[in-house]
Design an enzyme around this catalytic site. Structure first.
Site, PDB file in Angstrom:
ATOM      1  N   LYS A   1      -0.223   0.281   6.542  1.00 57.35           N
ATOM      2  CA  LYS A   1       0.391   1.593   6.365  1.00 57.35           C
ATOM      3  C   LYS A   1       0.823   2.145   7.735  1.00 57.35           C
ATOM      4  CE  LYS A   1      -0.119   2.042   1.882  1.00 57.35           C
ATOM      5  NZ  LYS A   1      -0.158   0.589   1.659  1.00 57.35           N
TER       6      LYS A   1
ATOM      7  N   SER B   1       4.992  -2.193  -0.095  1.00 59.72           N
ATOM      8  CA  SER B   1       4.835  -0.799   0.320  1.00 59.72           C
ATOM      9  C   SER B   1       5.383  -0.510   1.715  1.00 59.72           C
ATOM     10  CB  SER B   1       3.358  -0.395   0.261  1.00 59.72           C
ATOM     11  OG  SER B   1       2.613  -1.062   1.258  1.00 59.72           O
TER      12      SER B   1
END
Length: 228
Positions: free
Chosen positions: A86, A43
């Site tokens: 993230k 990700s």
């Protein structure tokens, strides 16, 4: 105690205490202030890929800023306790929307201004076709987080129905650091502390030897009586 023995003893104490401060202080900071994690997903590619090790400074969400890469724990959303990596796109009070433009020309906007994101995989800000648009206001005390690989990231976009997909400040565990300077400095401090403690032990032994020599009995000259 002789003057030399006293000086060696004082030096042993000073050097030993300095070594303990450096060594134990470095260990304490490494344990409390720093952490490490291994990336397990794609990700955040190309910034971080599977198998990459990340060092991070332990902090909460109130201290991070837009653009920071953070590690968080959100088992209620992800179903596991492991840390997730993230990037912070919006903080409390920000309005985050996607997207202006199309394709690689698309840009996420924060408070109406397009942001530059050179870290994106393929330069794709929206994540490609089929990814829904969004326009959210980030609540105070929360963060809007996205992956750098927008086409393959489970991030705030997956939870838009729950407070605009934002994550609580309290879920943040740390901020990633690309610099190895801090871990290296801490390691150096710990090693220097060990060396100083060993030097202090040597000085202590030397002081003891000098004191023993200083207490050695002085031989008495024999009293020879010569015949008259």
């Amino acid at each position: 105690m002789s003057g030399a023995g006293r000086r060696l003893g004082v030096a042993a104490v000073v050097v030993g205490l300095l070594g303990l401060v450096l060594g134990l202080g470095g260990l304490a900071y490494a344990r409390v202030g720093l952490g490490g994690a291994v990336v397990s997903s794609e990700s955040m590619t190309p910034t971080y890929g599977p198998g990459d090790r990340i060092f991070y400074e332990r902090t909460d969400g109130s201290e991070v800023r837009r653009g920071d890469v953070v590690l968080l724990s959100a088992p209620d959303r992800y179903g596991f306790d492991a840390l997730v990596v993230k990037r912070v796109i919006g903080v409390g009070g920000d309005r985050v929307a996607c997207c202006t433009g199309t394709g690689t020309a698309a840009r996420v906007t924060v408070n109406g201004k397009p942001i530059e994101e050179p870290y994106l995989k393929g330069g794709e800000a929206s994540g490609g076709s089929g990814i829904p648009a969004y326009d959210v206001r980030v609540p105070e005390g929360r963060l809007f987080l996205l992956g750098d690989n927008r086409g393959n990231a489970l991030d705030s976009r997956a939870f838009l129905d729950d407070r605009g997909g934002s994550f609580a400040d309290s879920e943040i565990r740390g901020r990633a650091s690309d610099s190895y300077a801090v871990p290296a400095l801490i390691g150096t401090a710990i090693m220097l502390g060990v060396v100083l403690v060993l030097v202090a032990v040597g000085l202590g032994i030397a002081a003891r030897v000098v004191r023993r020599r200083g207490r050695a009995p002085v031989p008495v000259a024999p009293n020879w009586h010569l015949p008259a």
